[in-house]
Design a protein around this motif. Structure first.
Motif, mmCIF file in Angstrom:
data_model
loop_
_atom_site.group_PDB
_atom_site.id
_atom_site.type_symbol
_atom_site.label_atom_id
_atom_site.label_comp_id
_atom_site.label_asym_id
_atom_site.label_seq_id
_atom_site.Cartn_x
_atom_site.Cartn_y
_atom_site.Cartn_z
ATOM 1 N N ASP A 418 -5.760 -1.323 7.386
ATOM 2 C CA ASP A 418 -5.751 0.130 7.231
ATOM 3 C C ASP A 418 -6.140 0.518 5.803
ATOM 4 O OD1 ASP A 418 -5.314 2.859 7.755
ATOM 5 O OD2 ASP A 418 -3.252 2.715 7.018
ATOM 6 N N THR A 419 -5.318 0.099 4.840
ATOM 7 C CA THR A 419 -5.612 0.435 3.449
ATOM 8 C C THR A 419 -6.215 -0.734 2.683
ATOM 9 O OG1 THR A 419 -3.327 -0.105 2.822
ATOM 10 C CG2 THR A 419 -3.835 2.208 3.322
ATOM 11 N N LYS A 433 -10.360 4.042 2.727
ATOM 12 C CA LYS A 433 -9.261 4.997 2.828
ATOM 13 C C LYS A 433 -8.644 5.246 1.453
ATOM 14 C CE LYS A 433 -5.429 6.079 5.931
ATOM 15 N NZ LYS A 433 -4.657 5.611 7.119
#
Length: 562
Positions: A418-419, A433
């Motif tokens: 995700d990050t 992100k």
């Protein structure tokens, strides 16, 4: 209600005894053992048994930390990168996700921005304390020892080795590899642990320093400046040939209060330092007169921002962006992570800003002041547990998670896939992100929103900053780090001096610092004639300068003897 010293010590003793009954190792236990359960501990445990149970082995912390969700209150300043995004840090995706991992809901108590110190002082005066307290600079009056003796916070001396073995390992590792002062600063003058502090996974060099317009140097046919004479020539050229109305920016105090760049060329810093074991306060030394005299001369010649005394910049490392990007200035102190932003705002050559070393009397000279950054568990950076808290053990386990291998990766980088992603070398790299946030968040905002904000009690991986820094800008570490001293003296607040002496020292220095910050810019600007400088120095002595030096000298010697 404020607890007395005996009650706080009793709580600490009960918590240690609780560990004998149900918490053999914080790394593999997920039971909820609160202060309320302490009464059921085996009261027949001996001191030797308690001591033997006090040290746990570091390792991964089993999640969730508690079976049933609990709420922990935490007094802490709101990260400056989040002020336009959330009103409370528990609204960020990171803290919401951490709540799911740990089963601990954190209810932050954020003081108004700019009023952190006064709110911190009022917090203790009210006697209504949250579970967790982030100490604000300059910290509790008298230091952590006084805060412990007054019964406000829990004595963690026996509890941290049992419930925070990962934190203890980090302390020991940093002390053995880099600087033994890190471990010293984790303990108060009386040998107690009153707070858990931020630690760096590895040393970080100076991250702020002097920048000049490299394109202007080329335009004016100048080499990179090294000496005071070079600097005057350069600033004059910036004024006459490049149209700079403020050739060099200066903080409203008249000096850089973080990395002390210009004045170090005169053998002083604007704060405390030591030379061959002798403690000194820069503004009381002769080199400060030399610094102020030169800056006054430059000011008179129009080489310094004429309006520097009216600057609204909260820190000397944060120059006015508009001044930087509109060609009004060509020399200033800045943070290396901001270079790309400045250059993006200026059309043309992307290599507009170059880091330069402190100006010195002679070419090739170096100073011996700046140390690498490791951070320690000092009173001004620590996180304490209130003596009133019913969730002390749970908080300690949460602290330890932040310093575990898994927890440190999570706090610094967020969620894999995700990050961040792991590269071919199994190293974490932020995703877009964070680096190019689709919602328009800056890199700093995205980090604070999706990971643990910086300057908190975690095992900080400062190299994550490099994700948004072009390789050419990282050269600043080599430029600013020349001739630095890894044996620099810790700040007085990290020396953990005796509470009565700390109170006396703080009382003296509060008044002296006020005078220094008032008189220095007045001497530079000419509001006060340099003919009055001797009288100013006499004033500092009359205010107790010699006594302050005496106190810090003894505290430094005691600190180094631990």
């Amino acid at each position: 209600m404020k607890k007395n010293r005996l009650f706080a010590q009793l709580i600490a003793s009960l918590l240690v005894l609780t560990s004998l009954a149900g918490c053999n190792n914080s790394s593999n236990s997920s039971d909820s053992t609160s202060q309320q359960d302490a009464g059921s501990s085996d009261s027949t445990s001996t001191a030797s048994e308690t001591s033997s149970a006090a040290a746990a082995e570091p390792g991964e912390v089993q999640l969730p930390i508690v079976d049933e969700k609990i709420t922990v209150t935490w007094f802490a300043g709101l990260d400056s990168n989040l002020t336009t995004l959330v009103s409370n840090m528990n609204e960020t995706p990171f803290f919401q996700d951490m709540e799911e991992k740990t089963n601990i809901h954190i209810e932050f108590q954020h003081p108004p921005t700019g009023s952190e110190t006064s709110a911190y002082n009022l917090l203790f005066a009210s006697g209504d304390l949250p579970d967790l307290i982030s100490h604000q600079n300059p910290g509790y009056s008298g230091g952590l020892d006084a805060c412990l003796d007054d019964g406000y916070i829990l004595d963690l001396t026996e509890l941290v080795p049992q419930y925070c073995p990962n934190y203890m390992k980090a302390l020991n590792d940093l002390s053995e590899k880099y600087d033994e002062n890190v471990l010293r600063s984790a303990y108060t003058g009386s040998g107690r642990i009153g707070a858990v502090g931020q630690l760096m996974q590895q040393p970080q060099g100076p991250w702020a320093g002097l920048y000049v317009r490299g394109d202007w140097l080329e335009k004016c046919g100048l080499e990179t400046p090294q000496t005071f004479e070079d600097w005057e020539t350069m600033l004059t050229a910036f004024k006459d040939e490049c149209g700079a109305t403020a050739p060099m920016l200066l903080h409203k105090t008249g000096y850089d209060n973080v990395f002390n760049n210009i004045c170090m060329g005169f053998g002083v810093t604007p704060s405390w330092y030591q030379v061959d074991g002798q403690v000194k306060f820069g503004p009381a030394e002769e080199g400060w007169r030399d610094y102020v005299t030169m800056m006054h001369d430059w000011y008179q010649k129009g080489l310094i921002d004429p309006d520097f005394m009216a600057s609204t910049s909260p820190a000397s490392i944060l120059p006015d962006t508009a001044m930087v990007t509109t060609g009004k200035t060509g020399a200033f102190v800045g943070v290396y992570t901001n270079v790309a932003m400045w250059e993006a705002a200026i059309e043309g050559d992307e290599d507009n800003f170059v880091p330069v070393y402190t100006p010195m009397p002679n070419a090739g000279d170096t100073h011996n002041f700046q140390s690498v950054i490791l951070s320690g568990a000092s009173p001004t950076m620590g996180l304490s547990i209130s003596a009133d808290s019913e969730y002390a053990i749970e908080c300690l386990k949460m602290f330890d998670y932040w310093f575990s291998e898994e927890g440190a990766m999570y706090c610094n980088w967020g969620i894999e896939g995700d990050t961040y992603q792991l590269d071919e070398n199994n190293e974490p790299k932020y995703t877009d992100k964070i680096i190019s946030n689709p919602d328009g968040l800056s890199f700093a905002q995205a980090m604070a929103y999706y990971t643990f904000p910086p300057a908190r009690p975690v095992y900080q991986d400062w190299t994550r900053e490099l994700e948004a820094v072009p390789a050419k800008d990282v050269v600043c570490y080599d430029v600013w780090g020349q001739g630095t001293n890894s044996e620099a003296m810790p700040a007085p607040g990290s020396l953990n001096m005796d509470p009565e002496l700390y109170t006396e020292f703080s009382t003296i220095m509060t008044d002296i610092q006020t005078v220094v910050d008032e008189k220095t810019p007045q001497f530079i600007s000419g509001v006060i004639s340099l003919d009055e400088y001797d009288a100013y120095q006499t004033m500092l002595q009359d205010m107790g300068m010699a006594r302050a030096v005496e106190i810090v000298q003894q505290a430094y010697e005691d600190f180094m003897a631990r």
